[in-house]
Design a protein around this motif. Structure first.
Motif, mmCIF file in Angstrom:
data_model
loop_
_atom_site.group_PDB
_atom_site.id
_atom_site.type_symbol
_atom_site.label_atom_id
_atom_site.label_comp_id
_atom_site.label_asym_id
_atom_site.label_seq_id
_atom_site.Cartn_x
_atom_site.Cartn_y
_atom_site.Cartn_z
ATOM 1 N N ALA A 122 10.106 13.555 27.395
ATOM 2 C CA ALA A 122 8.764 13.529 27.979
ATOM 3 C C ALA A 122 7.990 12.314 27.484
ATOM 4 O O ALA A 122 8.085 11.937 26.321
ATOM 5 N N LEU A 123 7.213 11.727 28.389
ATOM 6 C CA LEU A 123 6.347 10.609 28.026
ATOM 7 C C LEU A 123 4.993 11.194 27.629
ATOM 8 O O LEU A 123 4.429 12.011 28.352
ATOM 9 N N ALA A 124 4.483 10.765 26.463
ATOM 10 C CA ALA A 124 3.326 11.458 25.901
ATOM 11 C C ALA A 124 2.218 10.500 25.467
ATOM 12 O O ALA A 124 2.050 10.211 24.283
ATOM 13 N N PRO A 125 1.421 10.022 26.425
ATOM 14 C CA PRO A 125 0.288 9.153 26.047
ATOM 15 C C PRO A 125 -0.901 9.981 25.567
ATOM 16 O O PRO A 125 -0.909 11.199 25.690
ATOM 17 N N MET A 126 -1.897 9.299 25.033
ATOM 18 C CA MET A 126 -3.129 9.965 24.634
ATOM 19 C C MET A 126 -4.125 9.867 25.787
ATOM 20 O O MET A 126 -4.253 8.832 26.429
ATOM 21 N N ILE A 127 -4.850 10.977 26.029
ATOM 22 C CA ILE A 127 -5.926 10.999 27.016
ATOM 23 C C ILE A 127 -7.231 11.010 26.220
ATOM 24 O O ILE A 127 -7.313 11.673 25.186
ATOM 25 N N PRO A 128 -8.240 10.240 26.675
ATOM 26 C CA PRO A 128 -9.473 10.143 25.890
ATOM 27 C C PRO A 128 -10.248 11.470 25.839
ATOM 28 O O PRO A 128 -10.235 12.239 26.788
ATOM 29 N N THR A 129 -10.906 11.707 24.724
ATOM 30 C CA THR A 129 -11.820 12.847 24.603
ATOM 31 C C THR A 129 -13.163 12.336 24.099
ATOM 32 O O THR A 129 -13.233 11.236 23.523
ATOM 33 N N LEU A 130 -14.201 13.144 24.302
ATOM 34 C CA LEU A 130 -15.552 12.728 23.929
ATOM 35 C C LEU A 130 -15.709 12.458 22.445
ATOM 36 O O LEU A 130 -16.516 11.629 22.047
ATOM 37 N N ASP A 131 -14.954 13.182 21.614
ATOM 38 C CA ASP A 131 -15.079 12.987 20.162
ATOM 39 C C ASP A 131 -14.279 11.777 19.687
ATOM 40 O O ASP A 131 -14.237 11.504 18.481
ATOM 41 N N GLY A 132 -13.629 11.074 20.614
ATOM 42 C CA GLY A 132 -12.898 9.865 20.247
ATOM 43 C C GLY A 132 -11.520 10.121 19.667
ATOM 44 O O GLY A 132 -10.780 9.192 19.383
ATOM 45 N N LYS A 133 -11.169 11.406 19.476
ATOM 46 C CA LYS A 133 -9.882 11.714 18.844
ATOM 47 C C LYS A 133 -8.719 11.696 19.829
ATOM 48 O O LYS A 133 -7.583 11.455 19.437
ATOM 49 N N GLY A 134 -8.977 12.004 21.070
ATOM 50 C CA GLY A 134 -7.917 11.986 22.078
ATOM 51 C C GLY A 134 -7.031 13.218 22.036
ATOM 52 O O GLY A 134 -7.036 13.972 21.065
ATOM 53 N N VAL A 135 -6.313 13.420 23.126
ATOM 54 C CA VAL A 135 -5.368 14.532 23.195
ATOM 55 C C VAL A 135 -4.032 13.964 23.666
ATOM 56 O O VAL A 135 -3.980 13.121 24.559
ATOM 57 N N LEU A 136 -2.948 14.404 23.009
ATOM 58 C CA LEU A 136 -1.609 13.962 23.404
ATOM 59 C C LEU A 136 -1.186 14.807 24.604
ATOM 60 O O LEU A 136 -1.110 16.036 24.503
ATOM 61 N N ALA A 137 -0.939 14.164 25.737
ATOM 62 C CA ALA A 137 -0.578 14.915 26.938
ATOM 63 C C ALA A 137 0.870 14.625 27.313
ATOM 64 O O ALA A 137 1.307 13.480 27.305
ATOM 65 N N LEU A 138 1.618 15.682 27.584
ATOM 66 C CA LEU A 138 3.001 15.495 28.015
ATOM 67 C C LEU A 138 3.410 16.628 28.937
ATOM 68 O O LEU A 138 2.950 17.734 28.746
ATOM 69 N N ASP A 139 4.139 16.349 29.994
ATOM 70 C CA ASP A 139 4.751 15.091 30.328
ATOM 71 C C ASP A 139 3.858 14.290 31.262
ATOM 72 O O ASP A 139 3.261 14.855 32.175
ATOM 73 N N LEU A 140 3.786 12.990 31.055
ATOM 74 C CA LEU A 140 2.956 12.159 31.916
ATOM 75 C C LEU A 140 3.837 11.220 32.737
ATOM 76 O O LEU A 140 3.788 10.018 32.565
ATOM 77 N N GLY A 141 4.651 11.810 33.581
ATOM 78 C CA GLY A 141 5.320 10.962 34.545
ATOM 79 C C GLY A 141 6.797 10.738 34.355
ATOM 80 O O GLY A 141 7.445 10.139 35.199
ATOM 81 N N ALA A 142 7.383 11.220 33.264
ATOM 82 C CA ALA A 142 8.826 11.039 33.129
ATOM 83 C C ALA A 142 9.550 11.952 34.122
ATOM 84 O O ALA A 142 10.543 11.561 34.722
ATOM 85 N N ASN A 143 9.026 13.170 34.333
ATOM 86 C CA ASN A 143 9.653 14.106 35.266
ATOM 87 C C ASN A 143 8.585 14.749 36.137
ATOM 88 O O ASN A 143 7.693 15.427 35.632
ATOM 89 N N MET A 144 8.706 14.569 37.424
ATOM 90 C CA MET A 144 7.685 15.089 38.340
ATOM 91 C C MET A 144 7.694 16.605 38.401
ATOM 92 O O MET A 144 6.653 17.246 38.387
ATOM 93 N N ASP A 145 8.870 17.203 38.508
ATOM 94 C CA ASP A 145 8.970 18.663 38.574
ATOM 95 C C ASP A 145 9.483 19.169 37.231
ATOM 96 O O ASP A 145 10.284 18.518 36.578
#
Lengths: 328, 328
Positions: A122-145
């Motif tokens: 899984a590809l796991a980038p950080m998504i921004p959050t208001l507190d500046g800490k971010g959230v690690l989100a996965l999967d972001l595009g390695a597998n559609m289904d």
């Protein structure tokens, strides 16, 4: 510890990649940094090369427009592929590339190889959050289904990454969904929910898209399609609002003056939304760490990716994922 | 033309519903407006009742917290259910409710009934765009999982709605996806793409989430899960940015002054994002038009929903959907 850097991938390659490699090698003397790419192009950029920085020649380059699978199969001497092979063969503990994302995922799958038991990296980038800490989100595009079992593996890998690399004691893992109640969702999330409850992680339940930016979890689990919609909606909305704001601020002398007065604050606002500041995205579930740097990476971004790879290697992330997966 | 209004649904019921009904009946003399609900509560609010406004008594109310299917099945005399029955039996051409969304969708499915050939009715609200025109998105939550054939029906219904109700000659229909190229997507969107190409609509191809707000299409087709992620990401990001902006504007005397100078422009910015301004969301694919008003609808919003229902009825939306579907 050895870290391979694809010297030829990214919009500012090889200059930024060399800059980043130099800075990293100077800062971390215990780390051997290996630049992989066209020696004739890299050497002239290497001034005062520290002894812990070496070059591994690779004669081909995977371009941004290349079709990923075909490129990885055919360009066996591409810098990205050679770096992947070094990881597979133990010549490097991790690799970093700011090149073609699809080709890097293919390199991960076909060249580096999966951890035994992992079905989908899984590809796991950080998504921004208001507190500046971010959230690690996965999967972001390695597998559609994805299947429910895949989401469970993403949850486990994401939790371990946040713990080992970001030093979060009990990362809060959320499932991206259309409501917070346990019975909500589509077939995928309804079936994934009980699997996530059984894992040795701190599962905080369903998370709605509108709460993601409020930092309600440290890891957000989703299939690649939903993750893409989430990330691009956030990017699109932020971009649209900034352009509207700019338009409103340029309406008159008065508003232009107000804009000038607000400039430092507006810059703060923009930097909160800039998820690039969170460094590269790990590709998790492979037998060695692969970090995807942004296409627009500068030297500092490359150096930060080396920092990520170092921390992950020191804390034995890949081994932890492997042992947790095999325990199941 | 007869339009039934659920007098008891919504946060400001029955006052706002009665206000809206009165305003609509006064403006459109050719329309018979029927308020459905508790006569004892409605009558005192009805001053100077025009002759084209009547009340149909219904003794029960579906509450916001009610479980939708159970409530619709058991509360046979609920205002929402009675209004639905009036549409089914031809006593009204359309119905409007600002009540419990799930219950309204259930009323549509179980009481009003589907158009022959339609497998899944779809909820179709407007999503804000930068040009202020908005995009009709469907399905937004009526059905979490969809098959390619369902997306094709959504496309056809959405296109007809934009044409008949919003008077757009050749509505541009886009498919929510992770990339613009035809081969992109998950199994659902990959299989839906060729079906959409075959329809008698102006299909503009795949649309990425980040482009939705730029107004690249008039109708956006998606399954209920992806649509929810999209809409709530937009809401969440806009909300987060406005709260950040507010925080930045309150930092010092200087920034507060700048904020005061910018106030009209900031209000503009907020109104662009307020998709509630686009009126109620139609529930398409039913044998009579059902319009879902926002829970927070005021009298003006209810009146606007009557306008929508009138236009749709005048332009024979339901009949057009029925004949297009049966032609396939």
């Amino acid at each position: 510890m050895k870290i391979a850097i694809d010297a030829m991938g990214g919009d500012h390659a090889p200059q930024s990649n060399v800059d980043g490699a130099l800075a990293a090698a100077r800062e971390w003397k215990d780390t051997e940094v290996i630049l992989v790419g066209d020696q004739a192009k890299i050497d002239p950029l290497l001034k005062n090369r520290p002894s812990n920085l070496t070059v591994r020649h690779a004669g081909e380059v995977i371009e941004a427009e290349d079709e990923p699978v075909r490129a990885v199969r055919r360009k066996k001497d591409a810098s990205m592929v050679v770096a992947g092979r070094m990881v597979r063969e133990g010549e490097a503990d991790a690799m970093i590339s700011a090149g073609n994302t699809g080709a890097l995922m293919t390199t991960g799958l076909l060249i580096v190889g999966r951890v035994g038991g992992i079905e989908r990296p899984a590809l796991a980038p950080m998504i921004p959050t208001l507190d500046g800490k971010g959230v690690l989100a996965l999967d972001l595009g390695a597998n559609m289904d994805a299947k429910p079992e895949h989401l469970a593996q993403y949850a486990l890998m994401g939790s371990l990454y946040r713990e080992k690399v970001h030093n979060i004691a009990k990362p809060r893992v959320g499932l991206l969904n259309v409501g917070t109640e346990p019975g909500k969702g589509n077939e995928l999330t309804k079936h994934a929910f009980p699997l996530l409850e059984e894992l040795p992680i701190h599962f905080v339940g369903n998370v709605e898209a509108r709460d993601v930016m409020n930092g309600v979890c440290d890891v957000l689990v989703c299939d690649g399609f939903a993750g893409n919609i989430l990330l691009k909606s956030i990017e699109g909305t932020a971009g649209a609002l900034f352009s509207l704001l700019k338009e409103q601020f340029s309406q008159s002398l008065k508003t232009k003056l107000a804009a000038a007065m607000m400039m430092p604050q507006l810059r703060n606002l923009k930097s909160v939304m800039d998820y690039k500041e969170h460094g590269g995205a790990p590709l998790l579930g492979l037998s060695g760490l692969v970090v995807k740097g942004h296409g627009s990476s500068d030297g500092n971004a490359i150096k930060n990716a080396v920092r990520q790879a170092r921390t992950a290697t020191q804390n034995r992330l890949v081994q932890s994922i492997s042992s947790e997966i095999s325990r199941k």
